[in-house]
Write a protein that holds these residues in place. Sequence first.
Motif, PDB file in Angstrom:
ATOM      1  N   VAL A   1       0.843  -1.196   0.000  1.00 54.60           N
ATOM      2  CA  VAL A   1       0.000   0.000   0.000  1.00 54.60           C
ATOM      3  C   VAL A   1       0.878   1.247   0.000  1.00 54.60           C
ATOM      4  O   VAL A   1       0.414   2.342  -0.314  1.00 54.60           O
ATOM      5  CB  VAL A   1      -0.986   0.038   1.193  1.00 54.60           C
ATOM      6  N   LYS A   2       2.164   1.050   0.330  1.00 61.10           N
ATOM      7  CA  LYS A   2       3.123   2.153   0.381  1.00 61.10           C
ATOM      8  C   LYS A   2       4.523   1.552   0.429  1.00 61.10           C
ATOM      9  O   LYS A   2       4.720   0.484   1.007  1.00 61.10           O
ATOM     10  CB  LYS A   2       2.871   2.984   1.635  1.00 61.10           C
TER      11      LYS A   2
ATOM     12  N   ASP B   1      14.481  -0.498   1.475  1.00 57.98           N
ATOM     13  CA  ASP B   1      13.056  -0.332   1.200  1.00 57.98           C
ATOM     14  C   ASP B   1      12.245  -0.813   2.403  1.00 57.98           C
ATOM     15  O   ASP B   1      12.531  -1.873   2.957  1.00 57.98           O
ATOM     16  CB  ASP B   1      12.630  -1.173  -0.001  1.00 57.98           C
ATOM     17  N   ALA B   2      11.246  -0.035   2.765  1.00 54.50           N
ATOM     18  CA  ALA B   2      10.271  -0.443   3.777  1.00 54.50           C
ATOM     19  C   ALA B   2       8.959  -0.628   3.020  1.00 54.50           C
ATOM     20  O   ALA B   2       8.370   0.335   2.546  1.00 54.50           O
ATOM     21  CB  ALA B   2      10.131   0.614   4.862  1.00 54.50           C
ATOM     22  N   VAL B   3       8.532  -1.870   2.877  1.00 57.20           N
ATOM     23  CA  VAL B   3       7.326  -2.191   2.122  1.00 57.20           C
ATOM     24  C   VAL B   3       6.177  -2.338   3.119  1.00 57.20           C
ATOM     25  O   VAL B   3       6.223  -3.183   4.010  1.00 57.20           O
ATOM     26  CB  VAL B   3       7.528  -3.484   1.297  1.00 57.20           C
TER      27      VAL B   3
ATOM     28  N   HIS C   1      -5.629  -7.191  10.273  1.00 63.20           N
ATOM     29  CA  HIS C   1      -5.030  -6.916  11.585  1.00 63.20           C
ATOM     30  C   HIS C   1      -4.393  -5.536  11.673  1.00 63.20           C
ATOM     31  O   HIS C   1      -4.103  -5.062  12.765  1.00 63.20           O
ATOM     32  CB  HIS C   1      -3.990  -7.980  11.922  1.00 63.20           C
ATOM     33  N   GLY C   2      -4.110  -4.917  10.535  1.00 60.60           N
ATOM     34  CA  GLY C   2      -3.477  -3.609  10.527  1.00 60.60           C
ATOM     35  C   GLY C   2      -2.381  -3.516   9.483  1.00 60.60           C
ATOM     36  O   GLY C   2      -2.378  -4.237   8.490  1.00 60.60           O
ATOM     37  N   TYR C   3      -1.440  -2.624   9.743  1.00 60.19           N
ATOM     38  CA  TYR C   3      -0.322  -2.375   8.828  1.00 60.19           C
ATOM     39  C   TYR C   3       0.908  -3.158   9.276  1.00 60.19           C
ATOM     40  O   TYR C   3       1.228  -3.205  10.470  1.00 60.19           O
ATOM     41  CB  TYR C   3       0.022  -0.883   8.795  1.00 60.19           C
ATOM     42  N   TRP C   4       1.592  -3.732   8.313  1.00 56.85           N
ATOM     43  CA  TRP C   4       2.834  -4.482   8.536  1.00 56.85           C
ATOM     44  C   TRP C   4       3.917  -3.834   7.687  1.00 56.85           C
ATOM     45  O   TRP C   4       3.640  -3.353   6.587  1.00 56.85           O
ATOM     46  CB  TRP C   4       2.678  -5.930   8.103  1.00 56.85           C
ATOM     47  N   VAL C   5       5.142  -3.831   8.190  1.00 51.92           N
ATOM     48  CA  VAL C   5       6.247  -3.258   7.434  1.00 51.92           C
ATOM     49  C   VAL C   5       7.340  -4.314   7.287  1.00 51.92           C
ATOM     50  O   VAL C   5       7.799  -4.883   8.278  1.00 51.92           O
ATOM     51  CB  VAL C   5       6.837  -2.011   8.129  1.00 51.92           C
ATOM     52  N   LEU C   6       7.719  -4.554   6.034  1.00 55.33           N
ATOM     53  CA  LEU C   6       8.799  -5.488   5.736  1.00 55.33           C
ATOM     54  C   LEU C   6       9.998  -4.662   5.296  1.00 55.33           C
ATOM     55  O   LEU C   6       9.893  -3.833   4.389  1.00 55.33           O
ATOM     56  CB  LEU C   6       8.379  -6.454   4.620  1.00 55.33           C
ATOM     57  N   TYR C   7      11.132  -4.876   5.941  1.00 53.08           N
ATOM     58  CA  TYR C   7      12.346  -4.104   5.653  1.00 53.08           C
ATOM     59  C   TYR C   7      13.333  -4.941   4.848  1.00 53.08           C
ATOM     60  O   TYR C   7      13.745  -6.012   5.286  1.00 53.08           O
ATOM     61  CB  TYR C   7      13.012  -3.648   6.955  1.00 53.08           C
ATOM     62  N   TYR C   8      13.690  -4.414   3.693  1.00 53.89           N
ATOM     63  CA  TYR C   8      14.681  -5.027   2.815  1.00 53.89           C
ATOM     64  C   TYR C   8      15.842  -4.040   2.761  1.00 53.89           C
ATOM     65  O   TYR C   8      15.734  -2.979   2.146  1.00 53.89           O
ATOM     66  CB  TYR C   8      14.096  -5.257   1.421  1.00 53.89           C
ATOM     67  N   LEU C   9      16.932  -4.342   3.428  1.00 51.41           N
ATOM     68  CA  LEU C   9      18.020  -3.380   3.636  1.00 51.41           C
ATOM     69  C   LEU C   9      19.183  -3.650   2.679  1.00 51.41           C
ATOM     70  O   LEU C   9      20.160  -4.313   3.027  1.00 51.41           O
ATOM     71  CB  LEU C   9      18.454  -3.417   5.101  1.00 51.41           C
TER      72      LEU C   9
ATOM     73  N   PRO D   1      12.550 -10.478   3.697  1.00 50.51           N
ATOM     74  CA  PRO D   1      12.863  -9.260   4.447  1.00 50.51           C
ATOM     75  C   PRO D   1      13.914  -9.529   5.530  1.00 50.51           C
ATOM     76  O   PRO D   1      13.994 -10.627   6.076  1.00 50.51           O
ATOM     77  CB  PRO D   1      11.525  -8.861   5.067  1.00 50.51           C
ATOM     78  N   HIS D   2      14.681  -8.499   5.837  1.00 49.97           N
ATOM     79  CA  HIS D   2      15.653  -8.592   6.927  1.00 49.97           C
ATOM     80  C   HIS D   2      14.952  -8.453   8.276  1.00 49.97           C
ATOM     81  O   HIS D   2      15.402  -8.984   9.275  1.00 49.97           O
ATOM     82  CB  HIS D   2      16.707  -7.485   6.797  1.00 49.97           C
ATOM     83  N   TRP D   3      13.863  -7.687   8.281  1.00 47.94           N
ATOM     84  CA  TRP D   3      13.165  -7.410   9.527  1.00 47.94           C
ATOM     85  C   TRP D   3      11.703  -7.108   9.219  1.00 47.94           C
ATOM     86  O   TRP D   3      11.376  -6.667   8.121  1.00 47.94           O
ATOM     87  CB  TRP D   3      13.811  -6.212  10.219  1.00 47.94           C
ATOM     88  N   MET D   4      10.831  -7.326  10.193  1.00 41.73           N
ATOM     89  CA  MET D   4       9.407  -7.082  10.016  1.00 41.73           C
ATOM     90  C   MET D   4       8.855  -6.451  11.291  1.00 41.73           C
ATOM     91  O   MET D   4       9.278  -6.811  12.392  1.00 41.73           O
ATOM     92  CB  MET D   4       8.704  -8.414   9.750  1.00 41.73           C
ATOM     93  N   GLU D   5       7.913  -5.519  11.128  1.00 41.98           N
ATOM     94  CA  GLU D   5       7.220  -4.922  12.275  1.00 41.98           C
ATOM     95  C   GLU D   5       5.722  -4.914  12.001  1.00 41.98           C
ATOM     96  O   GLU D   5       5.296  -4.809  10.856  1.00 41.98           O
ATOM     97  CB  GLU D   5       7.650  -3.467  12.485  1.00 41.98           C
ATOM     98  N   GLY D   6       4.950  -4.992  13.064  1.00 42.99           N
ATOM     99  CA  GLY D   6       3.508  -4.886  12.924  1.00 42.99           C
ATOM    100  C   GLY D   6       2.804  -5.926  13.773  1.00 42.99           C
ATOM    101  O   GLY D   6       3.445  -6.744  14.412  1.00 42.99           O
ATOM    102  N   PRO D   7       1.509  -5.843  13.818  1.00 46.36           N
ATOM    103  CA  PRO D   7       0.695  -4.878  13.092  1.00 46.36           C
ATOM    104  C   PRO D   7       0.569  -3.552  13.835  1.00 46.36           C
ATOM    105  O   PRO D   7       0.599  -3.504  15.056  1.00 46.36           O
ATOM    106  CB  PRO D   7      -0.664  -5.571  12.996  1.00 46.36           C
ATOM    107  N   PHE D   8       0.424  -2.484  13.057  1.00 47.40           N
ATOM    108  CA  PHE D   8       0.152  -1.154  13.564  1.00 47.40           C
ATOM    109  C   PHE D   8      -1.295  -0.817  13.225  1.00 47.40           C
ATOM    110  O   PHE D   8      -1.772  -1.182  12.152  1.00 47.40           O
ATOM    111  CB  PHE D   8       1.052  -0.105  12.886  1.00 47.40           C
ATOM    112  N   PRO D   9      -2.006  -0.080  14.099  1.00 45.21           N
ATOM    113  CA  PRO D   9      -3.391   0.276  13.792  1.00 45.21           C
ATOM    114  C   PRO D   9      -3.500   1.291  12.648  1.00 45.21           C
ATOM    115  O   PRO D   9      -4.506   1.354  11.953  1.00 45.21           O
ATOM    116  CB  PRO D   9      -3.921   0.859  15.098  1.00 45.21           C
TER     117      PRO D   9
END
Length: 89
Positions: free
Chosen positions: A16-17, A25-27, A33-41, A53-61
């Motif tokens: 979505v962004k 890149d942060a995809v 459940h919300g927003y998830w961010v996948l980090y490809y460094l 991805p190297h790292w993942m965060e989420g979910p964010f509201p």
Amino acid sequence: MDYSEMPYQEARKQAVKVLEDGYGDAVVLKDAHGYWVLYYLYGFQTPPPEAPPHWMEGPFPGEEGIRSPYEMQKFLEEQGDFTYLNDVD
């Protein structure tokens, strides 16, 4: 498939962004459940299509709280992790 294993090319198709900077890149993905961010460094280079991805965060509201690749790189370094910056050349 778990987001933590999602190849870069597939994540980009569902994004979505996308936040791009000199660190990677942060995809940003969104599901029920919300927003998830996948980090490809990979720095200024485009990650390989099959790269997980190297790292993942989420979910964010919402989108607030989502870190840029630079911010994530610094966070990981502060946590004692070695640099995740990969060179695909």
